[in-house]
Design a protein around this motif. Structure first.
Motif, short mmCIF file in Angstrom:
data_model
loop_
_atom_site.label_atom_id
_atom_site.label_comp_id
_atom_site.label_asym_id
_atom_site.label_seq_id
_atom_site.Cartn_x
_atom_site.Cartn_y
_atom_site.Cartn_z
N ALA A 49 8.69 22.72 -16.26
CA ALA A 49 8.97 21.71 -15.01
C ALA A 49 8.16 22.06 -13.87
N TYR A 60 8.15 17.18 -15.85
CA TYR A 60 9.12 17.61 -16.90
C TYR A 60 8.29 17.62 -18.31
N ASP A 62 8.57 17.09 -22.27
CA ASP A 62 9.29 15.86 -22.70
C ASP A 62 10.66 16.56 -23.36
N LYS A 65 13.44 16.62 -20.39
CA LYS A 65 13.49 15.49 -19.67
C LYS A 65 14.83 14.98 -19.98
#
Length: 122
Positions: A49, A60, A62, A65
Motif C-alpha cells: 500500500a 493498494y 489487489d 484491497k
C-alpha cells in the motif's frame, strides 16, 4: 535523510486484525509519499500500500484491497497500516518505506525501515 522505525507486528489468528505503525524522523516527512511492502520467506519483496504526501490518495495491491487501510498523521510523523481479516498468506516481514511520489500505483523507495514480523496462524 529519513529514518523509519516500524512497530505493531506480532502473531494473530486468521480473521484477526493488527495495526502497524511507522515513526519517521526528520522535518521533511510530510513531503514524502509513504508506503508498506512485505516479504514472505522465499519470496520477493512486494508492494502492499502507499499514500500520497497529503494523505489524499491511497493505493493498494489487489491482494489486500478491502482488508488493509493505509493512513498518515503528518503532525506525528507517523504512517499506519490497519490490517483486518488477516489470512495466513499475509504472513511476512512488513517494511515501511518513503519515496518522492507514487508512480504507476507503486512507490519507488528512497528509504526503508528495518521491518516488523507479522505472523497469521490458521
Amino acid at each position: 535523510q529519513v529514518q523509519l522505525v516500524e512497530s505493531g507486528g506480532g502473531l494473530v489468528q486468521a480473521g484477526g486484525s493488527l495495526r502497524l505503525s511507522c515513526a519517521a524522523s526528520g522535518r521533511t516527512f510530510s513531503s514524502y509519499a509513504m508506503g508498506w511492502f512485505r516479504q514472505a520467506p522465499g519470496k520477493e519483496r512486494e508492494f502492499v500500500a502507499a499514500i500520497s504526501w497529503s494523505g489524499s490518495r491511497t493505493y493498494y495491491a489487489d491482494s489486500v484491497k478491502g482488508r488493509f487501510t493505509i493512513s498518515r498523521d503528518n503532525a506525528k510523523n507517523t504512517v499506519y497500516l490497519q490490517m483486518n481479516s488477516l489470512k495466513p498468506e499475509d504472513t511476512a516481514v512488513y517494511y515501511c518505506a518513503a519515496g518522492i511520489m507514487v508512480v504507476a500505483g507503486s512507490l519507488p523507495v528512497d528509504y526503508w525501515g528495518q521491518g516488523t514480523q507479522v505472523t497469521v496462524s490458521s
